[in-house]
Design an enzyme around this catalytic site. Sequence first.
Site, PDB file in Angstrom:
ATOM      1  N   HIS A 117       0.857  -1.259   0.005  1.00  0.00           N
ATOM      2  CA  HIS A 117       0.093  -0.220   0.023  1.00  0.00           C
ATOM      3  C   HIS A 117       0.844   1.333   0.194  1.00  0.00           C
ATOM      4  CE1 HIS A 117      -3.482  -2.364   0.203  1.00  0.00           C
ATOM      5  NE2 HIS A 117      -3.537  -2.371   1.308  1.00  0.00           N
ATOM      6  N   HIS A 190      -9.780   2.302   0.259  1.00  0.00           N
ATOM      7  CA  HIS A 190      -9.701   0.809   1.054  1.00  0.00           C
ATOM      8  C   HIS A 190     -10.761   0.999   2.174  1.00  0.00           C
ATOM      9  CE1 HIS A 190      -8.166  -2.379   3.134  1.00  0.00           C
ATOM     10  NE2 HIS A 190      -6.852  -2.440   2.523  1.00  0.00           N
ATOM     11  N   SER A 191     -12.066   1.456   1.652  1.00  0.00           N
ATOM     12  CA  SER A 191     -13.190   1.422   2.501  1.00  0.00           C
ATOM     13  C   SER A 191     -13.523  -0.136   3.014  1.00  0.00           C
ATOM     14  CB  SER A 191     -14.197   1.859   1.741  1.00  0.00           C
ATOM     15  OG  SER A 191     -14.059   3.410   1.710  1.00  0.00           O
ATOM     16  N   TYR A 192     -13.766  -0.130   4.322  1.00  0.00           N
ATOM     17  CA  TYR A 192     -14.263  -1.138   5.056  1.00  0.00           C
ATOM     18  C   TYR A 192     -15.791  -0.961   5.440  1.00  0.00           C
ATOM     19  CZ  TYR A 192      -9.289  -2.440   6.579  1.00  0.00           C
ATOM     20  OH  TYR A 192      -8.126  -3.074   6.769  1.00  0.00           O
ATOM     21  N   ASP A 259      -8.751 -12.890   1.047  1.00  0.00           N
ATOM     22  CA  ASP A 259      -7.941 -11.691   0.808  1.00  0.00           C
ATOM     23  C   ASP A 259      -7.316 -11.910  -0.627  1.00  0.00           C
ATOM     24  OD1 ASP A 259      -6.142  -9.543   1.243  1.00  0.00           O
ATOM     25  OD2 ASP A 259      -5.284 -10.027   3.118  1.00  0.00           O
ATOM     26  N   GLN A 297      -9.656  -6.391  -5.022  1.00  0.00           N
ATOM     27  CA  GLN A 297      -9.039  -7.449  -4.026  1.00  0.00           C
ATOM     28  C   GLN A 297     -10.532  -7.589  -3.040  1.00  0.00           C
ATOM     29  OE1 GLN A 297      -6.163  -8.378  -3.513  1.00  0.00           O
ATOM     30  NE2 GLN A 297      -5.899  -9.179  -1.564  1.00  0.00           N
ATOM     31  N   GLU A 325     -11.437  -3.820  -3.192  1.00  0.00           N
ATOM     32  CA  GLU A 325     -10.422  -2.491  -3.506  1.00  0.00           C
ATOM     33  C   GLU A 325     -10.154  -2.867  -4.806  1.00  0.00           C
ATOM     34  OE1 GLU A 325      -7.230  -3.298  -0.727  1.00  0.00           O
ATOM     35  OE2 GLU A 325      -8.603  -4.463   0.168  1.00  0.00           O
TER      36      GLU A 325
END
Length: 360
Positions: A117, A190-192, A259, A297, A325
């Site tokens: 990242h 990269h939102s969760y 992942d 991802q 992602e």
Amino acid sequence: MPTLKAQAITRASVTAKPFGKTPDGKSVQLYTLTNRGGMRVNIATYGATIVNLYVPDRTGRLGDVVLGFSTIEPYFTKSPYFGSLIGRYGNRIAKGRFTLEGKRYQLAKNNGVNSLHGGLKGFDKHLWTAEVVGQDPPSIRLSRLSPDGEENYPGNLKLAVTYTLTNSGELRIQYAAQTDKATVLNLTNHSYFNLAGAGRGDILAHRIRIHASRFTPVDKNLIPTGKIKEVAGTPMDLREWTAIGANLQAVGGDPVGFDHNYVLDRYPTSRPGLAAEVSEPESGRLMKVYTDEPGVQFYTGNFLDGTIKGKGGKVCRQHDAFCLETQHFPDSPNQPNFPTTVLKPGEMFRSTTIYKFSVK
Ligand code: GLA
């Protein structure tokens, strides 16, 4: 978390307020984009980070569907990239090394033996300059110059990301970049997500569908082997609606969970194609992800280990959120058979990802 009701008709707007200071004393702003349906997103100029995303459920009640923090400070050191813009290279580069136009580059190894990242201080840890693009639909542009040699990447890279909240429930993320030396580039957000609402338990009962018949298998350090494999007949097959929890153990991994980089069926595409869909049965929320990137991802928050407290003091546990992602494949700079991530002077890089919300 307070539950607010989405107004039937709201005035679309962009507003901004102070959101603390960076470790070196610069002011951070938090922008709020509100669409006519009352849906809204808060974006911090630090890391171009999505801090909150309020989306109606099937009864019209708004819920914040992304994990994050309510103040800026935890984002400096504690955040597992919650909501951030990731670059210069999202995902992993094996041993932090690559060769470009005959020159070898060594990046910081910030993830075991690999680079992850963007390195020690990636795009998620910089302040971006904001400007308002429009009020209806609400839209802001964040820009910055990543100087030649930043995190050992070559080339002065001029970047802009535009966030727009459309009146049809889409959060559009549009990236643009130019360089003055050949470089590698892989940008993502990269939102969760937790479509039941952040802090409302795990995402195992969420249902997912990923429009990908292939994926890139990885070694134990999550570096692609270089092969592209069919998902058919494996727990990776998410082409039909599947509960996230159903295949999680079978997928394995340490820590367990998804992942993985999926190779999207709708690539190459001139317009963002449908990559994935997720729904949450209780709230009825549905999120569709569109992109013009070749991969996504799918990450199920496997590394969340209960040591982080997010908004409202809620502990973030393993599998409490998922990420989709959109990206080029991991380690592309070292994998000649993957779509290229090289950006050259004179070229204009453009990429769009859309997270579209509705209910079902
Ligand atoms: C990405 C990676 C994961 C993990 C998270 C951050 O999604 O693929 O392995 O590193 O970022 O914790």
